[in-house]
Design an enzyme around this catalytic site. Structure first.
Site, PDB file in Angstrom:
ATOM      1  N   GLU A 148     -23.901 -36.214  30.401  1.00 41.12           N
ATOM      2  CA  GLU A 148     -24.571 -37.258  30.984  1.00 41.12           C
ATOM      3  C   GLU A 148     -23.737 -37.586  32.315  1.00 41.12           C
ATOM      4  O   GLU A 148     -22.752 -36.899  32.538  1.00 41.12           O
ATOM      5  CB  GLU A 148     -24.776 -38.277  30.293  1.00 41.12           C
ATOM      6  CG  GLU A 148     -25.661 -37.892  28.855  1.00 41.12           C
ATOM      7  CD  GLU A 148     -25.817 -39.111  27.918  1.00 41.12           C
ATOM      8  OE1 GLU A 148     -25.951 -40.257  28.423  1.00 41.12           O
ATOM      9  OE2 GLU A 148     -26.237 -38.948  26.733  1.00 41.12           O
ATOM     10  N   LYS A 181     -26.748 -35.862  36.883  1.00 43.55           N
ATOM     11  CA  LYS A 181     -26.155 -34.903  35.961  1.00 43.55           C
ATOM     12  C   LYS A 181     -25.815 -33.468  36.713  1.00 43.55           C
ATOM     13  O   LYS A 181     -25.898 -32.369  36.073  1.00 43.55           O
ATOM     14  CB  LYS A 181     -27.478 -34.484  34.776  1.00 43.55           C
ATOM     15  CG  LYS A 181     -27.650 -35.657  34.133  1.00 43.55           C
ATOM     16  CD  LYS A 181     -28.656 -35.418  33.166  1.00 43.55           C
ATOM     17  CE  LYS A 181     -28.863 -36.596  32.047  1.00 43.55           C
ATOM     18  NZ  LYS A 181     -29.930 -36.310  31.022  1.00 43.55           N
ATOM     19  N   ASN A 213     -29.358 -39.658  26.660  1.00 45.38           N
ATOM     20  CA  ASN A 213     -29.675 -39.819  25.463  1.00 45.38           C
ATOM     21  C   ASN A 213     -28.696 -40.696  24.787  1.00 45.38           C
ATOM     22  O   ASN A 213     -28.966 -41.680  24.283  1.00 45.38           O
ATOM     23  CB  ASN A 213     -30.236 -38.928  24.691  1.00 45.38           C
ATOM     24  CG  ASN A 213     -31.086 -39.273  23.578  1.00 45.38           C
ATOM     25  OD1 ASN A 213     -32.052 -39.944  23.807  1.00 45.38           O
ATOM     26  ND2 ASN A 213     -31.046 -38.650  22.217  1.00 45.38           N
ATOM     27  N   ARG A 245     -37.090 -36.988  22.848  1.00 44.24           N
ATOM     28  CA  ARG A 245     -35.578 -37.223  22.401  1.00 44.24           C
ATOM     29  C   ARG A 245     -35.593 -38.205  21.216  1.00 44.24           C
ATOM     30  O   ARG A 245     -36.428 -38.882  20.944  1.00 44.24           O
ATOM     31  CB  ARG A 245     -34.988 -37.731  23.833  1.00 44.24           C
ATOM     32  CG  ARG A 245     -35.225 -37.279  24.883  1.00 44.24           C
ATOM     33  CD  ARG A 245     -34.621 -35.470  24.905  1.00 44.24           C
ATOM     34  NE  ARG A 245     -33.314 -35.639  24.325  1.00 44.24           N
ATOM     35  CZ  ARG A 245     -32.220 -35.826  25.332  1.00 44.24           C
ATOM     36  NH1 ARG A 245     -32.302 -35.823  26.669  1.00 44.24           N
ATOM     37  NH2 ARG A 245     -31.257 -35.553  24.840  1.00 44.24           N
TER      38      ARG A 245
END
Length: 339
Positions: free
Chosen positions: A3, A50, A236, A315
């Site tokens: 991330e 990212k 996430n 997710r």
């Protein structure tokens, strides 16, 4: 997948090599023209969400005319300024990339991420180079990472019982004797870095108004948080943690939440991401409140479910029904819910 804080750390690892000439290129990547990097100079290093972007140019370019682009020119969070110089080479490698975080992923999280991983299209070589610099974009996979001046070593046997070291995708040896090693990443040429500071949660230019407007949409809040158009670098782990800290159910509709709750969520997003980056730079681990947990810090049972837009990625989410009550309307109960 790494991330924003991990990718920013990768950028800080590469920054001290800006200005150095590539002496040798290695690795398993079959990307076209990577061997052409030999004898070129690393001109710039930028991170956006990212993605990591590295610029290469002729060895004499920009160093005899107008000076060099220094690592300090790369946009950084004020709380970590000053860490992008040569001290970055000695950043503790125990927290390299997402290795520590991925090691704690559940089997379900591994399965979901691998199933939904897709390859980006490779641009034609004719579109690869800009007027003067050639840019490479790095997008890191589940175990993606960068090492500076050392290779990753196997810390356990694989499923076949073999102790095989990870194979690097790209290795850049520099004339100074140092080297950078890139693992499990997609590498593509691009004409310029796609940097959007307004949506980058680690940028001082992060646009809170734009992010707040996105959160107020009549959409499940967990979908919006992972929309990289508004929350570049938010993944996430961050999603689950900040929803718990803000006491918001992942399926609550943003349009039904109080403005104060959404502002609190934004505060947690920025603070958590910055704190995570600072912990990485200090070689400290991250203590999860809700992610992968069976009970929340207050001792309540944690629920788990797989959520996502109908036409998008699904997710895993973890939440505490008592600490994070869902805001009406309930709608249809997700079929994927389980304890």
């Amino acid at each position: 997948m790494p991330e924003g804080p991990s990718v920013k750390r990768f950028q800080l690892l590469t920054a001290p090599f800006v200005g150095q000439e590539v002496a040798k290129v290695g690795g398993s990547s079959r990307q076209r023209n990577l061997k052409d990097l030999k004898a070129m100079r690393l001109q710039d290093s930028q991170a956006s969400g990212k993605n990591l972007f590295l610029a290469f140019g002729a060895a004499l370019e920009a160093w005899t005319m107008g000076g060099s682009p220094s690592p300090g020119a790369v946009e950084e969070e004020p709380t970590v300024q000053g860490k992008a110089d040569c001290a970055a080479c000695s950043l503790p490698l125990a927290q390299e990339g997402q290795e520590e975080d991925v090691a704690q992923l559940s089997r379900e999280e591994h399965s979901v991420q691998r199933k939904q991983g897709t390859e980006c299209s490779v641009p034609d070589a004719s579109d690869a180079a800009g007027d003067t610099w050639k840019w490479l974009r790095f997008y890191f996979g589940l175990f993606g990472s960068i090492r500076a001046n050392e290779f990753s070593r196997a810390n356990k046997a694989n499923k076949r019982g073999d102790w095989k070291d990870p194979v690097p995708r790209l290795v850049l040896h520099f004339d100074s004797g140092g080297f950078l090693v890139f693992y499990n990443c997609q590498i593509h040429w691009c004409t310029s870095p796609a940097v959007e500071p307004a949506s980058d949660i680690l940028s001082p230019k992060f646009h809170r108004g734009q992010a707040l407007a996105a959160l107020r949409q009549p959409t499940s809040i967990c979908y919006t948080l992972l929309d990289q158009r508004y929350f570049s670098g938010l993944g996430n782990i961050i999603k689950n943690e900040i929803l718990y800290l803000a006491r918001i159910h992942p399926l609550s509709q943003g349009s039904l939440l109080a403005l104060s709750a959404l502002e609190s969520l934004l505060d947690h997003a920025v603070r958590f991401s910055t704190d995570w980056l600072n912990k990485k730079l200090a070689g400290k681990g991250l203590h999860y409140q809700i992610y992968l947990k069976e009970k929340c810090p207050l001792g309540h049972e944690v629920m788990q479910g797989t959520f996502g837009p109908q036409d998008g990625f699904k997710r895993l989410s973890w939440w505490c029904p008592q600490c994070q009550p869902r805001v009406p309307p309930e709608g249809n109960d997700p079929k994927s819910l389980k304890h």
